[in-house]
Design an enzyme around this catalytic site. Sequence first.
Site, mmCIF file in Angstrom:
data_model
loop_
_atom_site.group_PDB
_atom_site.id
_atom_site.type_symbol
_atom_site.label_atom_id
_atom_site.label_comp_id
_atom_site.label_asym_id
_atom_site.label_seq_id
_atom_site.Cartn_x
_atom_site.Cartn_y
_atom_site.Cartn_z
ATOM 1 N N ASP A 55 21.431 10.206 81.929
ATOM 2 C CA ASP A 55 20.175 9.622 81.477
ATOM 3 C C ASP A 55 19.447 9.066 82.696
ATOM 4 O O ASP A 55 20.046 8.385 83.532
ATOM 5 C CB ASP A 55 20.425 8.481 80.480
ATOM 6 C CG ASP A 55 20.966 8.991 79.159
ATOM 7 O OD1 ASP A 55 20.728 10.168 78.856
ATOM 8 O OD2 ASP A 55 21.624 8.212 78.447
ATOM 9 N N ASP B 31 31.989 22.260 93.587
ATOM 10 C CA ASP B 31 30.788 21.865 94.312
ATOM 11 C C ASP B 31 31.178 21.579 95.753
ATOM 12 O O ASP B 31 31.875 20.608 96.035
ATOM 13 C CB ASP B 31 30.142 20.630 93.665
ATOM 14 C CG ASP B 31 28.778 20.317 94.257
ATOM 15 O OD1 ASP B 31 28.398 20.975 95.253
ATOM 16 O OD2 ASP B 31 28.092 19.426 93.737
ATOM 17 N N HIS C 111 20.021 22.178 92.586
ATOM 18 C CA HIS C 111 21.290 22.011 93.308
ATOM 19 C C HIS C 111 22.176 23.202 92.968
ATOM 20 O O HIS C 111 22.315 23.575 91.793
ATOM 21 C CB HIS C 111 21.971 20.703 92.916
ATOM 22 C CG HIS C 111 23.271 20.481 93.618
ATOM 23 N ND1 HIS C 111 23.417 20.608 94.981
ATOM 24 C CD2 HIS C 111 24.516 20.155 93.148
ATOM 25 C CE1 HIS C 111 24.659 20.360 95.324
ATOM 26 N NE2 HIS C 111 25.359 20.095 94.240
#
Length: 481
Positions: A429, A381, A357
């Site tokens: 995670d 972003d 990304h």
Amino acid sequence: MFKATPHVMTPTIREEPELLHILSVDACIEENGMNHKTEYYVIMQQKKGLVVRRGQPFYLNVKFNRDYDVENDILYIELKLEVEQYNYEQNYKVPKVLIPLLNSGELKTCWVASINSADKKSMRMKVNIPDGACVGKYHIQFDTLTKTTPPSNFTIDECLYIIFNPWCPDDKIHLNDEEQRQEYVMSQKGLIWTGHVGQVEATPWSFGQFNKDVLNIAFHLINVMAYVDVVDRHDPIHVSRALSALVNGNDYDEGISLRKSDDNDADEKQPQSFVGTSDIIEKFLKEKKPVKCGQCWIYAGVFATLCRALGIPCRIVTNFESAHDTDDNLRVERCFDSKGKEVYDDEFRGYSVWKFHAWNEVWMTRYDLNDERFHGWQVIDVTPQRASTRNGSYKSVYARGPIPVMAIKIGKFDVPFNAEYIFGNIDDDVCHFKKKNDDNVKMFYKVDRLRDGPNINTKAVGSLEREDITDTYKFPKDASN
């Protein structure tokens, strides 16, 4: 005895001075272009406008109908910022700057013009731009008058473009390293890292920030489409955040690019068919609607072009094994059935870990955070994955950032704008669940703490090599945990 001779007093008639008129103004394009490092802009090369950086002076050569009289003549330069009515209070007139001409003096902190030199019927002016000036497109008018006569006006057809200045120590986007300034502001060619961890590929990208229409498009986005208030246009935080929302068109704001979604849509273009920003902007201007070609590296490339055109240092960063956390719980949760097929339902809604990304970093001082650790590189972003969930007027807008890289590294999520979202891209995670065959119970069975964000890269300064900047985002993890 002396005879007095009468003395008749004759009144003295003082002639009014001829009104001072400006005959011509030379914008000193070549000289100002060299001094401000703006000579590469097509606007300058075609002499269709003067592009200058705030925080330093520029020069004008002016010719008059007569000599300038420092005792009686008064001269102002009037700059009118190009704005829409809704960008300022309707009770006020168009925002403008009045710059007085002083005979001498050096005032670097405010708008002022001074006489650099004078000759018969001509003058060389030095005009100072304060380092906190609003960036934008200004229309120029000269007003001349005397102490007893009304003003005369002289309007210049070409506009004055004021942009940020990374060379100015007092500008909030000041970058102290010349090699980095050349790389992140002046360089028109670059590389975007794509592929996957096992096979990283270099995708060339042409920024073309000095090309025709780019600077005008940047100001158009800020002025007409992003509704950036006039008083905020001095601030790189507001300007960069507004641009990030307008590079994508997902807010129904007619931004530059829409995310590609359907290979059968005749209007869509394959992202790989674009190798630079200019073709996208040209198509956007021609069709007057968002170009359906958006992928993360396309958004990042276009945004870098606009930032560099405005003078904001900007680079493209690629995060490999990038998590997409849809609810900001800092976990990516995946569920598999007994055959290893991934399960999608109301609880597991398609969390994903992308091969890569791309996003952007911009350089600026975060004076609003009162913490020097947060100065420097800021993440933005532009890819419209989800609307912003908070932060005032930017709520529900597809914009992320600017977010200090250091805030992401230390996990300070109360820092604007949406720091937890970027943290989730690099440090979530990945939790795995298994679904039993006989019921709908999902059982947790493992967590992968090392998968996402193992490798964060950007193009190295001054070379075609790849620079690993993972340690600016993450502390080392113990592989045994």
